[in-house]
Enzyme design. Structure first.
Site, mmCIF file in Angstrom:
data_model
loop_
_atom_site.group_PDB
_atom_site.id
_atom_site.type_symbol
_atom_site.label_atom_id
_atom_site.label_comp_id
_atom_site.label_asym_id
_atom_site.label_seq_id
_atom_site.Cartn_x
_atom_site.Cartn_y
_atom_site.Cartn_z
ATOM 1 N N GLY A 39 0.893 -1.286 0.129
ATOM 2 C CA GLY A 39 0.006 -0.066 -0.199
ATOM 3 C C GLY A 39 0.895 1.276 0.165
ATOM 4 O O GLY A 39 2.137 1.260 0.198
ATOM 5 N N GLN A 44 3.487 9.840 1.670
ATOM 6 C CA GLN A 44 4.847 9.236 1.216
ATOM 7 C C GLN A 44 5.333 9.868 -0.247
ATOM 8 O O GLN A 44 6.672 9.385 -0.450
ATOM 9 C CB GLN A 44 4.660 7.812 1.004
ATOM 10 C CG GLN A 44 4.127 6.997 2.501
ATOM 11 C CD GLN A 44 4.040 5.862 2.254
ATOM 12 O OE1 GLN A 44 3.078 5.295 1.927
ATOM 13 N NE2 GLN A 44 5.349 5.061 2.495
ATOM 14 N N CYS A 92 7.763 -0.531 5.449
ATOM 15 C CA CYS A 92 7.028 0.722 4.905
ATOM 16 C C CYS A 92 8.150 1.239 3.864
ATOM 17 O O CYS A 92 9.313 1.264 3.781
ATOM 18 C CB CYS A 92 6.984 1.701 6.231
ATOM 19 S SG CYS A 92 6.279 3.210 5.535
ATOM 20 N N LEU A 93 7.533 1.557 2.863
ATOM 21 C CA LEU A 93 8.350 2.238 1.691
ATOM 22 C C LEU A 93 9.125 3.420 2.044
ATOM 23 O O LEU A 93 10.222 3.895 1.580
ATOM 24 C CB LEU A 93 7.403 2.491 0.603
ATOM 25 C CG LEU A 93 6.517 1.492 -0.142
ATOM 26 C CD1 LEU A 93 5.770 1.744 -1.215
ATOM 27 C CD2 LEU A 93 7.524 0.159 -0.377
ATOM 28 N N HIS A 134 -1.970 0.662 8.977
ATOM 29 C CA HIS A 134 -0.782 1.117 8.518
ATOM 30 C C HIS A 134 -0.981 2.426 7.640
ATOM 31 O O HIS A 134 -0.229 3.265 7.811
ATOM 32 C CB HIS A 134 0.316 0.151 7.779
ATOM 33 C CG HIS A 134 1.609 0.565 7.456
ATOM 34 N ND1 HIS A 134 2.749 0.093 7.769
ATOM 35 C CD2 HIS A 134 1.887 1.547 6.364
ATOM 36 C CE1 HIS A 134 3.548 0.605 7.191
ATOM 37 N NE2 HIS A 134 3.385 1.504 6.578
ATOM 38 N N GLU A 135 -1.571 2.377 6.484
ATOM 39 C CA GLU A 135 -1.639 3.133 5.640
ATOM 40 C C GLU A 135 -2.357 4.531 6.180
ATOM 41 O O GLU A 135 -2.164 5.635 5.808
ATOM 42 C CB GLU A 135 -2.453 2.940 4.205
ATOM 43 C CG GLU A 135 -1.791 1.777 3.373
ATOM 44 C CD GLU A 135 -0.106 2.062 3.408
ATOM 45 O OE1 GLU A 135 0.272 3.225 3.215
ATOM 46 O OE2 GLU A 135 0.476 0.893 3.224
ATOM 47 N N HIS A 138 -0.268 6.701 8.113
ATOM 48 C CA HIS A 138 0.536 7.984 7.439
ATOM 49 C C HIS A 138 -0.224 9.250 7.244
ATOM 50 O O HIS A 138 0.334 10.238 7.220
ATOM 51 C CB HIS A 138 0.841 7.755 6.120
ATOM 52 C CG HIS A 138 1.947 6.329 5.994
ATOM 53 N ND1 HIS A 138 3.333 6.734 6.330
ATOM 54 C CD2 HIS A 138 1.922 5.028 5.707
ATOM 55 C CE1 HIS A 138 3.952 5.834 6.053
ATOM 56 N NE2 HIS A 138 3.182 4.719 5.913
HETATM 57 NI NI NI Z 1 4.209 2.804 5.063
#
Ligand code: NI
Length: 169
Positions: A39, A44, A92-93, A134-135, A138
């Site tokens: 995701g 991000q 996480c990216l 998680h998303e 952010h």
């Molecule tokens: Ni993330």
């Protein structure tokens, strides 16, 4: 991680079904697929709007991710159900190469809108619930390492899980 924009609260989207919103979602999808994420949230890629995407394709890092329909979720609201928490490994990216053990609600309901402004209302559990939490974190400026209860359960993916197929996420 370290960019102050990742710590800000994202703003709600006011206009749906616009070329700008479509372009944003396309950019997010390119980024998520390129990096094999499960995701991605708009902050991000330095866009401070309440837009997250997740699911819909098989990530080598998250084999369960193809069980989640591809979803564009805008202005989300989460409601935990039952209060049961479960620990699970996350990456996480925005925190490349790392993994941490993070407690999340096992079941929750989420509501929001898709890119056309159509309402979304789902009750989910397990990995699907974890990805959404998680998303959406952010969007509140929260990165998963902030939620790790015991920092001994935080480290480099290739050390924690040697030999596993793993991208630098
Ligand atoms: Ni993330």
């Amino acid at each position: 991680m370290g960019d102050p924009r990742l710590l800000e609260a994202a703003q709600p989207v006011r206009a749906f079904d616009t070329p700008e919103l479509r372009t944003l979602v396309d950019d997010m999808l390119d980024t998520m697929k390129h990096l094999n994420g499960a995701g991605l949230a708009a902050p991000q890629i330095a866009v401070g709007l309440q837009v997250v995407i997740f699911g819909g394709f098989k990530s080598p890092r998250y084999p369960e991710s193809d069980e989640i329909p591809f979803t564009v979720l805008i202005n989300p609201k989460l409601e935990p159900l039952g209060g049961e928490m479960e620990e699970g490994w996350e990456g996480c990216l925005s925190v490349p190469g790392m993994r941490g053990l993070v407690p999340r609600f096992k079941r929750l309901r989420y509501v929001g809108f898709d890119a056309k402004g159509q309402p979304i209302d789902r009750t989910v559990s397990d990995f699907h619930a974890r990805v959404v939490q998680h998303e959406c974190d952010h969007l509140a400026g929260v990165l998963y390492p902030m939620r790790i209860r015991d920092l001994r359960n935080f480290g480099f993916a290739d050390v924690l899980f040697p030999g596993q197929l793993d991208q630098d996420d």
